[in-house]
Write an enzyme that holds these catalytic residues in place. Structure first.
Site, PDB file in Angstrom:
ATOM      1  N   LYS A   7       0.806  -1.221   0.000  1.00  0.00           N
ATOM      2  CA  LYS A   7       0.000   0.000   0.000  1.00  0.00           C
ATOM      3  C   LYS A   7       0.844   1.279   0.000  1.00  0.00           C
ATOM      4  CE  LYS A   7      -4.124  -2.035   2.083  1.00  0.00           C
ATOM      5  NZ  LYS A   7      -5.158  -1.930   3.145  1.00  0.00           N
TER       6      LYS A   7
ATOM      7  N   ASP B 152     -10.366   2.264   1.584  1.00  0.00           N
ATOM      8  CA  ASP B 152     -10.579   1.751   2.940  1.00  0.00           C
ATOM      9  C   ASP B 152     -11.250   2.804   3.817  1.00  0.00           C
ATOM     10  OD1 ASP B 152      -9.488  -0.816   2.604  1.00  0.00           O
ATOM     11  OD2 ASP B 152      -7.456  -0.116   3.022  1.00  0.00           O
TER      12      ASP B 152
END
Length: 279
Positions: free
Chosen positions: A72, A109
């Site tokens: 990420k 997210d």
């Protein structure tokens, strides 16, 4: 050359380890519901060292990538642009590959957490507690920045993690107070408790769940329910699961990658529940 709408399109989730990922199940369910028979979604075991080569090898049929750990942050230097949301936590879980060849990163997210909470009736709260201090905790802080009007207490192990959570709070404009993990049972009386720790970490707290708990957001989805979530539900508290988060963030990924909105939330959730039940 860009692909035409009738050409085969590809997307995938990358990470290491990746075999456990539910993303293919969710995205494929969305494609089926949307009638995107020319779309495929796969999973690839890719670590930080292999990521640049993998991305450089993608052809024009590729529409997007989902990223899990440990990629990420590693992906950010490989992108042409990242959203403000992704920049706020220095983490990208979604890459859209545009028709003109650009690589655009986002973080679904954070809005996924907000959407999962909203689905359970939580639009705004005056305080919250976070269990843990890892990457998911920083995303939780970013989500709470959108809905929490007061203090967030982070229960962590060690001074270094406490310092890190306070830094994230300053960066995200959230009032963060840190407390020692030894006192984590106190967190369970908060209006919203967000558990961001690995499997098993919160099991010992199950015995400390109060008689009338408010809302628990446990980001795990396997194994499920966790001991904490099971006890929380048993005494009548509201529980938001990691599957809720996974589905809501995947909905946003599908919409960005395919251009079809809204993505089929219910069909994706059913597919995820079925896959977990079969494991």
């Amino acid at each position: 050359m860009p692909t035409r709408a009738t050409d085969a399109r590809r997307a995938a989730v990358l990470g290491s380890p990746i075999a456990h990922s539910l993303s293919p199940v969710l995205h494929r369910a969305a494609y089926a519901e949307l009638g995107l028979s020319n779309w495929t979604y796969d999973r690839f075991e890719v670590d930080e060292a292999g990521l640049p080569g993998f991305i450089d090898g993608l052809g024009p049929e590729w529409a997007g990538l989902s990223l899990t750990m440990p990629l990420k942050r590693a992906v950010i230097p490989l992108l042409d642009e990242i959203s403000e949301t992704a920049a706020s936590v220095e983490a990208v879980n979604t890459v859209v590959l545009t028709e003109d060849g650009r690589r655009v990163g986002d973080n679904t997210d954070i809005p996924g957490m907000v959407a999962a909470l909203r689905e359970h009736g939580i639009e705004q709260i005056d305080s919250a507690a976070i269990l843990g201090a890892g990457a998911t905790a920083s995303s939780a802080l970013a989500a709470l920045a959108r809905i929490c009007t007061g203090e967030v207490v982070a229960y962590v192990r060690g001074q270094a993690r406490a310092d890190e959570m306070r830094r994230w709070g300053e960066r995200l404009d959230v009032e963060v107070r840190t407390a020692d993990w030894a006192d984590a049972a106190e967190a369970l009386r908060a209006p919203l408790v967000v558990a961001t720790t690995p499997a098993g970490t919160t099991d010992a707290l199950a015995a400390a769940v109060p008689e009338r708990p408010a809302t628990l957001f446990d980001v795990l989805y396997e194994p499920w329910p966790t001991a904490l979530a099971a006890r929380w539900s048993m005494v009548g508290g509201a529980v938001v699961s990691g599957l809720d988060l996974l589905v809501h963030q995947a909905v946003l990924q599908v919409e960005q990658m395919t251009g079809h909105s809204p993505a089929p939330l219910d069909a994706m959730r059913r597919a995820g529940e079925k896959a977990l039940a079969e494991r």
